[in-house]
Design a protein around this motif. Structure first.
Motif, short mmCIF file in Angstrom:
data_model
loop_
_atom_site.label_atom_id
_atom_site.label_comp_id
_atom_site.label_asym_id
_atom_site.label_seq_id
_atom_site.Cartn_x
_atom_site.Cartn_y
_atom_site.Cartn_z
N TYR A 129 -2.73 3.66 9.23
CA TYR A 129 -2.63 4.85 8.38
C TYR A 129 -3.54 5.94 8.93
O TYR A 129 -4.64 5.69 9.39
CB TYR A 129 -2.98 4.52 6.93
CG TYR A 129 -4.43 4.15 6.72
CD1 TYR A 129 -4.88 2.86 7.00
CD2 TYR A 129 -5.34 5.09 6.24
CE1 TYR A 129 -6.21 2.52 6.83
CE2 TYR A 129 -6.67 4.75 6.06
CZ TYR A 129 -7.10 3.47 6.36
OH TYR A 129 -8.42 3.13 6.21
N GLY A 130 -3.06 7.17 8.88
CA GLY A 130 -3.84 8.31 9.34
C GLY A 130 -4.95 8.64 8.35
O GLY A 130 -4.81 8.42 7.15
N ARG A 131 -6.03 9.18 8.88
CA ARG A 131 -7.16 9.53 8.04
C ARG A 131 -6.79 10.59 6.99
O ARG A 131 -7.40 10.67 5.93
CB ARG A 131 -8.29 10.07 8.94
CG ARG A 131 -9.56 10.34 8.22
CD ARG A 131 -10.68 10.62 9.19
NE ARG A 131 -11.66 11.52 8.62
CZ ARG A 131 -12.44 11.20 7.60
NH1 ARG A 131 -12.41 10.00 7.08
NH2 ARG A 131 -13.28 12.08 7.11
N MET A 132 -5.76 11.39 7.28
CA MET A 132 -5.35 12.40 6.31
C MET A 132 -4.18 11.94 5.44
O MET A 132 -3.62 12.74 4.70
CB MET A 132 -4.93 13.67 7.05
CG MET A 132 -6.08 14.42 7.64
SD MET A 132 -5.53 16.02 8.22
CE MET A 132 -5.30 16.87 6.66
N ALA A 133 -3.80 10.68 5.52
CA ALA A 133 -2.60 10.24 4.81
C ALA A 133 -2.85 9.89 3.34
O ALA A 133 -1.98 9.33 2.67
CB ALA A 133 -1.95 9.06 5.53
N GLY A 167 -3.08 11.69 12.50
CA GLY A 167 -3.89 11.55 11.29
C GLY A 167 -3.08 11.57 10.02
O GLY A 167 -3.61 11.44 8.92
N ARG A 168 -1.74 11.75 10.14
CA ARG A 168 -0.90 11.75 8.95
C ARG A 168 0.05 10.54 8.93
O ARG A 168 0.91 10.44 8.06
CB ARG A 168 -0.06 13.04 8.87
CG ARG A 168 -0.92 14.28 8.64
CD ARG A 168 -0.09 15.38 8.02
NE ARG A 168 0.51 14.92 6.77
CZ ARG A 168 1.56 15.49 6.20
NH1 ARG A 168 2.13 16.52 6.76
NH2 ARG A 168 2.06 15.03 5.07
N GLU A 169 -0.11 9.62 9.88
CA GLU A 169 0.81 8.49 10.01
C GLU A 169 0.65 7.49 8.86
O GLU A 169 -0.39 7.41 8.21
CB GLU A 169 0.55 7.73 11.32
CG GLU A 169 0.62 8.54 12.58
CD GLU A 169 -0.64 9.34 12.89
OE1 GLU A 169 -1.55 9.38 12.04
OE2 GLU A 169 -0.69 9.91 13.98
N LEU A 170 1.68 6.73 8.63
CA LEU A 170 1.62 5.59 7.71
C LEU A 170 2.75 4.66 8.10
O LEU A 170 3.90 4.92 7.79
CB LEU A 170 1.78 6.06 6.25
CG LEU A 170 1.77 4.95 5.21
CD1 LEU A 170 0.48 4.15 5.23
CD2 LEU A 170 1.99 5.52 3.81
N TYR A 171 2.41 3.61 8.86
CA TYR A 171 3.50 2.73 9.30
C TYR A 171 3.07 1.28 9.44
O TYR A 171 1.89 0.97 9.55
CB TYR A 171 4.12 3.23 10.59
CG TYR A 171 3.21 3.27 11.81
CD1 TYR A 171 2.46 4.40 12.09
CD2 TYR A 171 3.13 2.18 12.67
CE1 TYR A 171 1.63 4.45 13.21
CE2 TYR A 171 2.31 2.22 13.80
CZ TYR A 171 1.55 3.36 14.06
OH TYR A 171 0.74 3.40 15.16
N ILE A 172 4.04 0.39 9.40
CA ILE A 172 3.80 -1.02 9.67
C ILE A 172 3.87 -1.21 11.16
O ILE A 172 4.82 -0.75 11.81
CB ILE A 172 4.90 -1.94 9.07
CG1 ILE A 172 5.05 -1.70 7.59
CG2 ILE A 172 4.58 -3.40 9.34
CD1 ILE A 172 5.94 -2.74 6.94
N GLU A 173 2.88 -1.86 11.74
CA GLU A 173 2.92 -2.09 13.18
C GLU A 173 3.59 -3.43 13.47
O GLU A 173 4.44 -3.55 14.33
CB GLU A 173 1.51 -2.06 13.75
CG GLU A 173 1.51 -2.06 15.27
CD GLU A 173 0.11 -1.88 15.83
OE1 GLU A 173 -0.03 -1.14 16.81
OE2 GLU A 173 -0.84 -2.48 15.28
#
Ligand SMILES: [Zn+2]
Lengths: 117, 218
Positions: free
Chosen positions: A33-37, A106-112
Motif C-alpha cells: 500500500y502506498g503511503r498516501m493511500a 505512493g497511492r498504490e493498493l494491491y495484492i502482491e
C-alpha cells in the motif's frame, strides 16, 4: 475509514484466485500500500479478521508493506522521496522548488501474492 | 505454495467507475464529485447553483451526504432531479452506489450531474465514481491548514471552493494561506472563494461550470 470495503474487496479477489488454483487453505496475503493511500494497517488487519472469521480463510496472516511516496519535481523533473512529515510540500533536492510536484508512487493498493494450498 | 497475483484491491470500484465515465462521455454529461468535511456547505452551494443555473442547464444531484432530511427537500425545491443514496454509515460513495442511483434519474439531455459525497476528507479520495472532476469544498470556519492536513484530496481536485467568506471577519482563517497550500499541492487547482449567503464569488464558479459543460459537449 474504509478498511471494511478494502477487506471485502480483498476477500473477493483471494476467493477467486484460490478457486482458480484449486486451493482451500490460506496462509498469507502480501499487500503493498502506498503511503498516501489512506490505509491504517492495524485497521485493515482487524477488518480482514472480521470478514474471514468462521470461514475457510480464518487465521490467514496479512503482510503489509508500505510503498514510499515518490515525487517528480514540477520544475526540473527530478524524482525524489520526501521526508516523512512533509509529504507533498517538500523542496526538490536538486533545484529547491518546493511545490506543485507530481505524485509518481505512493497511492498504490494491491495484492502482491498469496501463500496457500 | 506462493501464487503471484498483483491485482489492485479496489479494481471492482475502478472498473465500474470506468464504465460510468464511458456512459457520461456518450451522454455528454459533466459529472462532478463534491467532497468536503461535514457541514462545509455542499448542500447550500448546490442549492444556490441549481437555482441560479436552472434555465441554462438540466441538472441532477445524487445525494450521498444528507445532514438532515431537509437537504433533499432543498435540492428538490430547485426543480433539479435528486436521488438519495443510503450509504449505511459508510465513509465514502462507491461507483456501484452511483451506478445504482443512476437508475432513478433521467439522463436524457442532462448537462450536469452533481455527486454529493459523504462528509469526509480522507476516504472519498480513494474511490472514483466516474466523475470528470473532483471538487473540494472547505468553509472558512474550518482551519486554513486543512489542505496541508489532507494533502491527497487537494492534490487530486480540479477545484477548491472556499465557502462562507462572509464570515472571514469573525474567524481566524487566512484565504491566501489556504489557497497557497492548495496550489502548492496541485499547481492546476482553481480556487474560488465565495459566500452562499451573500452570493459574492458565485459567478466565477458558475463560469467554471459553463466552460466545462461546453467542453464536455464539444
Ligand atoms: Zn527540481
Amino acid at each position: 475509514m474504509h478498511e471494511m470495503s478494502i477487506a471485502q474487496n480483498l476477500l473477493e479477489i483471494i476467493s477467486q484466485e484460490m478457486a482458480k488454483n484449486g486451493m482451500t487453505t490460506l496462509h498469507t496475503v502480501k499487500i503493498k500500500y502506498g503511503r498516501m493511500a489512506s490505509v491504517v494497517p492495524e485497521a485493515l488487519e482487524t477488518a480482514f479478521m472480521a470478514v474471514t472469521i468462521k470461514t475457510d480463510l480464518e487465521g490467514a496472516v496479512l503482510e503489509l508493506e508500505e510503498i514510499p511516496v515518490t515525487l517528480e519535481c514540477s520544475d526540473c523533473g527530478h524524482e525524489f522521496t520526501p521526508d516523512e512529515d512533509e509529504i507533498l510540500l517538500h523542496p526538490c533536492p536538486q533545484c529547491g522548488q518546493d511545490f506543485g510536484h507530481t505524485v509518481k508512487t505512493g497511492r498504490e493498493l494491491y495484492i502482491e501474492y498469496i501463500e496457500a494450498e | 505454495m506462493q501464487i503471484p497475483i498483483v491485482r489492485n484491491i479496489l479494481e471492482a470500484n475502478d472498473r465500474i467507475s470506468e464504465e460510468l465515465k464511458e456512459l457520461f462521455a456518450k451522454k455528454k454529461i459533466l459529472a462532478l464529485n463534491l467532497m468536503s468535511s461535514p457541514g462545509a456547505g455542499k448542500t447550500s452551494t448546490l442549492e444556490k447553483t441549481l437555482t441560479a443555473l436552472k434555465d441554462e442547464f438540466k441538472m441532477a444531484v445524487i445525494e450521498g451526504d444528507l445532514q438532515t432530511d431537509n437537504d433533499a427537500q432543498r435540492v428538490a425545491a430547485t426543480g433539479a432531479q435528486a436521488v438519495q443514496i443510503n450509504t449505511e454509515g459508510g465513509c465514502h460513495l462507491s461507483s456501484a452506489m452511483v451506478a445504482e442511483a443512476l437508475k432513478s434519474l433521467d439522463l436524457e439531455k442532462l448537462d450536469i450531474l452533481f455527486i454529493e459525497n459523504v462528509g469526509n476528507l480522507v476516504c472519498p479520495a480513494e474511490f472514483d465514481v466516474g466523475e470528470d472532476h473532483k471538487i473540494t469544498l472547505l468553509s472558512v470556519t474550518e482551519g486554513d491548514d486543512k489542505p496541508e492536513k489532507y494533502p491527497l484530496m487537494f492534490n487530486i481536485s480540479s477545484v477548491l471552493i472556499l465557502n462562507k467568506t462572509d464570515l472571514l471577519p469573525y474567524v481566524d482563517f487566512d484565504l491566501d494561506r489556504a489557497a497557497g497550500f492548495a496550489r502548492a499541492l496541485n499547481k492546476d487547482i482553481e480556487v474560488f472563494p465565495l459566500s452562499c449567503r451573500t452570493g459574492e464569488g458565485l459567478e466565477q464558479w458558475y463560469a467554471w461550470l459553463r466552460k466545462h459543460v461546453a467542453a464536455k459537449k464539444a
